[in-house]
Design a protein around this motif. Structure first.
Motif, PDB file in Angstrom:
ATOM      1  N   GLN A 130       6.286 -12.796  -8.933  1.00 40.53           N
ATOM      2  CA  GLN A 130       6.513 -12.967 -10.370  1.00 40.53           C
ATOM      3  C   GLN A 130       7.252 -14.243 -10.739  1.00 40.53           C
ATOM      4  N   ASN A 131       8.534 -14.294 -10.612  1.00 39.67           N
ATOM      5  CA  ASN A 131       9.296 -15.477 -11.011  1.00 39.67           C
ATOM      6  C   ASN A 131       9.520 -16.401  -9.829  1.00 39.67           C
ATOM      7  N   GLU A 132      10.205 -15.883  -8.879  1.00 35.31           N
ATOM      8  CA  GLU A 132      10.498 -16.615  -7.647  1.00 35.31           C
ATOM      9  C   GLU A 132       9.822 -15.824  -6.537  1.00 35.31           C
ATOM     10  N   ILE A 133       9.156 -16.482  -5.626  1.00 35.72           N
ATOM     11  CA  ILE A 133       8.475 -15.755  -4.561  1.00 35.72           C
ATOM     12  C   ILE A 133       9.521 -15.200  -3.601  1.00 35.72           C
ATOM     13  N   ILE A 134       9.524 -13.877  -3.505  1.00 38.69           N
ATOM     14  CA  ILE A 134      10.486 -13.174  -2.653  1.00 38.69           C
ATOM     15  C   ILE A 134       9.706 -12.210  -1.771  1.00 38.69           C
ATOM     16  N   GLY A 135      10.040 -12.164  -0.496  1.00 34.69           N
ATOM     17  CA  GLY A 135       9.344 -11.262   0.402  1.00 34.69           C
ATOM     18  C   GLY A 135      10.277 -10.559   1.359  1.00 34.69           C
ATOM     19  N   VAL A 136       9.840  -9.398   1.794  1.00 31.32           N
ATOM     20  CA  VAL A 136      10.589  -8.609   2.767  1.00 31.32           C
ATOM     21  C   VAL A 136       9.617  -8.213   3.874  1.00 31.32           C
ATOM     22  N   TYR A 137      10.014  -8.446   5.113  1.00 30.49           N
ATOM     23  CA  TYR A 137       9.221  -8.037   6.275  1.00 30.49           C
ATOM     24  C   TYR A 137       9.979  -6.910   6.947  1.00 30.49           C
ATOM     25  N   ILE A 138       9.300  -5.785   7.129  1.00 36.76           N
ATOM     26  CA  ILE A 138       9.939  -4.604   7.711  1.00 36.76           C
ATOM     27  C   ILE A 138       9.186  -4.221   8.978  1.00 36.76           C
ATOM     28  N   LYS A 139       9.928  -3.997  10.041  1.00 33.38           N
ATOM     29  CA  LYS A 139       9.328  -3.553  11.295  1.00 33.38           C
ATOM     30  C   LYS A 139       9.857  -2.138  11.554  1.00 33.38           C
ATOM     31  N   SER A 140       9.055  -1.161  11.148  1.00 30.87           N
ATOM     32  CA  SER A 140       9.457   0.234  11.270  1.00 30.87           C
ATOM     33  C   SER A 140       8.215   1.116  11.328  1.00 30.87           C
ATOM     34  N   PRO A 141       8.006   1.823  12.431  1.00 25.18           N
ATOM     35  CA  PRO A 141       6.850   2.717  12.521  1.00 25.18           C
ATOM     36  C   PRO A 141       6.879   3.807  11.440  1.00 25.18           C
ATOM     37  N   THR A 142       8.071   4.296  11.093  1.00 27.27           N
ATOM     38  CA  THR A 142       8.193   5.362  10.099  1.00 27.27           C
ATOM     39  C   THR A 142       7.778   4.885   8.717  1.00 27.27           C
ATOM     40  N   ILE A 143       8.270   3.732   8.298  1.00 25.25           N
ATOM     41  CA  ILE A 143       7.893   3.183   6.994  1.00 25.25           C
ATOM     42  C   ILE A 143       6.415   2.831   6.987  1.00 25.25           C
ATOM     43  N   ASN A 144       5.926   2.242   8.072  1.00 25.04           N
ATOM     44  CA  ASN A 144       4.512   1.901   8.186  1.00 25.04           C
ATOM     45  C   ASN A 144       3.642   3.154   8.034  1.00 25.04           C
ATOM     46  N   ASN A 145       3.972   4.214   8.754  1.00 26.98           N
ATOM     47  CA  ASN A 145       3.180   5.443   8.693  1.00 26.98           C
ATOM     48  C   ASN A 145       3.200   6.070   7.304  1.00 26.98           C
ATOM     49  N   THR A 146       4.343   6.033   6.654  1.00 24.14           N
ATOM     50  CA  THR A 146       4.453   6.594   5.306  1.00 24.14           C
ATOM     51  C   THR A 146       3.581   5.815   4.326  1.00 24.14           C
ATOM     52  N   LEU A 147       3.692   4.486   4.348  1.00 21.53           N
ATOM     53  CA  LEU A 147       2.891   3.675   3.433  1.00 21.53           C
ATOM     54  C   LEU A 147       1.397   3.753   3.771  1.00 21.53           C
ATOM     55  N   LYS A 148       1.068   3.865   5.051  1.00 15.78           N
ATOM     56  CA  LYS A 148      -0.326   4.039   5.453  1.00 15.78           C
ATOM     57  C   LYS A 148      -0.898   5.340   4.889  1.00 15.78           C
ATOM     58  N   SER A 149      -0.083   6.388   4.896  1.00 16.61           N
ATOM     59  CA  SER A 149      -0.518   7.677   4.343  1.00 16.61           C
ATOM     60  C   SER A 149      -0.759   7.578   2.843  1.00 16.61           C
ATOM     61  N   VAL A 150       0.152   6.922   2.135  1.00 15.13           N
ATOM     62  CA  VAL A 150      -0.016   6.731   0.688  1.00 15.13           C
ATOM     63  C   VAL A 150      -1.283   5.920   0.419  1.00 15.13           C
ATOM     64  N   PHE A 151      -1.464   4.846   1.167  1.00 17.47           N
ATOM     65  CA  PHE A 151      -2.661   4.018   1.014  1.00 17.47           C
ATOM     66  C   PHE A 151      -3.912   4.854   1.251  1.00 17.47           C
ATOM     67  N   GLU A 152      -3.915   5.636   2.305  1.00 16.18           N
ATOM     68  CA  GLU A 152      -5.102   6.418   2.677  1.00 16.18           C
ATOM     69  C   GLU A 152      -5.434   7.462   1.606  1.00 16.18           C
ATOM     70  N   ILE A 153      -4.433   8.070   1.028  1.00 15.91           N
ATOM     71  CA  ILE A 153      -4.665   9.050  -0.058  1.00 15.91           C
ATOM     72  C   ILE A 153      -5.372   8.364  -1.228  1.00 15.91           C
ATOM     73  N   ILE A 154      -4.885   7.198  -1.614  1.00 18.38           N
ATOM     74  CA  ILE A 154      -5.493   6.475  -2.741  1.00 18.38           C
ATOM     75  C   ILE A 154      -6.880   5.979  -2.353  1.00 18.38           C
ATOM     76  N   TRP A 155      -7.023   5.449  -1.157  1.00 18.97           N
ATOM     77  CA  TRP A 155      -8.314   4.919  -0.688  1.00 18.97           C
ATOM     78  C   TRP A 155      -9.380   6.024  -0.707  1.00 18.97           C
ATOM     79  N   GLN A 156      -9.034   7.182  -0.178  1.00 20.08           N
ATOM     80  CA  GLN A 156      -9.999   8.295  -0.109  1.00 20.08           C
ATOM     81  C   GLN A 156     -10.328   8.859  -1.477  1.00 20.08           C
ATOM     82  N   ALA A 157      -9.410   8.742  -2.426  1.00 18.11           N
ATOM     83  CA  ALA A 157      -9.623   9.288  -3.778  1.00 18.11           C
ATOM     84  C   ALA A 157     -10.564   8.433  -4.608  1.00 18.11           C
ATOM     85  N   GLN A 158     -10.774   7.186  -4.194  1.00 24.68           N
ATOM     86  CA  GLN A 158     -11.605   6.265  -4.983  1.00 24.68           C
ATOM     87  C   GLN A 158     -13.055   6.340  -4.598  1.00 24.68           C
TER      88      GLN A 158
END
Length: 120
Positions: A92-120
């Motif tokens: 948006q205003n200033e480019i800001i990024g966060v890199y996270i290395k965590s299997p738990t966060i990855n799996n959670t976001l993958k699940s959310v993504f998959e729910i939305i992907w399958q619903a479309q």
């Protein structure tokens, strides 16, 4: 996050993307992705830019699903890597990024993504 022979999932807001980032993504990033045989699945909000973006899927090692704008209120890009990587970028205003290395966060976001992907 571009590891050879992998797949990335992403939520992307095309309307907020600065021209310089768009240029990098369309010229350099896609070439690098293809050379490493990295495929991606991307969820974007509905817009004219989204339809053009989706039309480039065959030459970008990508599959794009477009969802209604009122259901897609993300203002950041979220990239979900293979096993333990997640990147969140605000353009948006200033480019800001966060890199996270965590299997738990990855799996959670993958699940959310998959729910939305399958619903479309």
């Amino acid at each position: 996050m571009l590891h050879k022979d992998t797949c990335l999932d992403a939520f992307l807001t095309l309307d907020k993307l600065p021209a310089s980032i768009k240029s990098y993504l369309t010229q350099e990033y896609v070439k690098n992705k293809i050379s490493k045989n990295v495929h991606s699945r991307v969820i974007v909000q509905n817009s004219k830019k989204a339809k053009k973006y989706q039309s480039l899927d065959p030459t970008s090692n990508r599959q794009t699903k477009i969802i209604k704008h009122d259901k897609f209120l993300f203002e950041t890009e979220i990239i979900i890597g293979q096993s333990d990587e997640v990147a969140i970028v605000d353009f948006q205003n200033e480019i800001i990024g966060v890199y996270i290395k965590s299997p738990t966060i990855n799996n959670t976001l993958k699940s959310v993504f998959e729910i939305i992907w399958q619903a479309q």
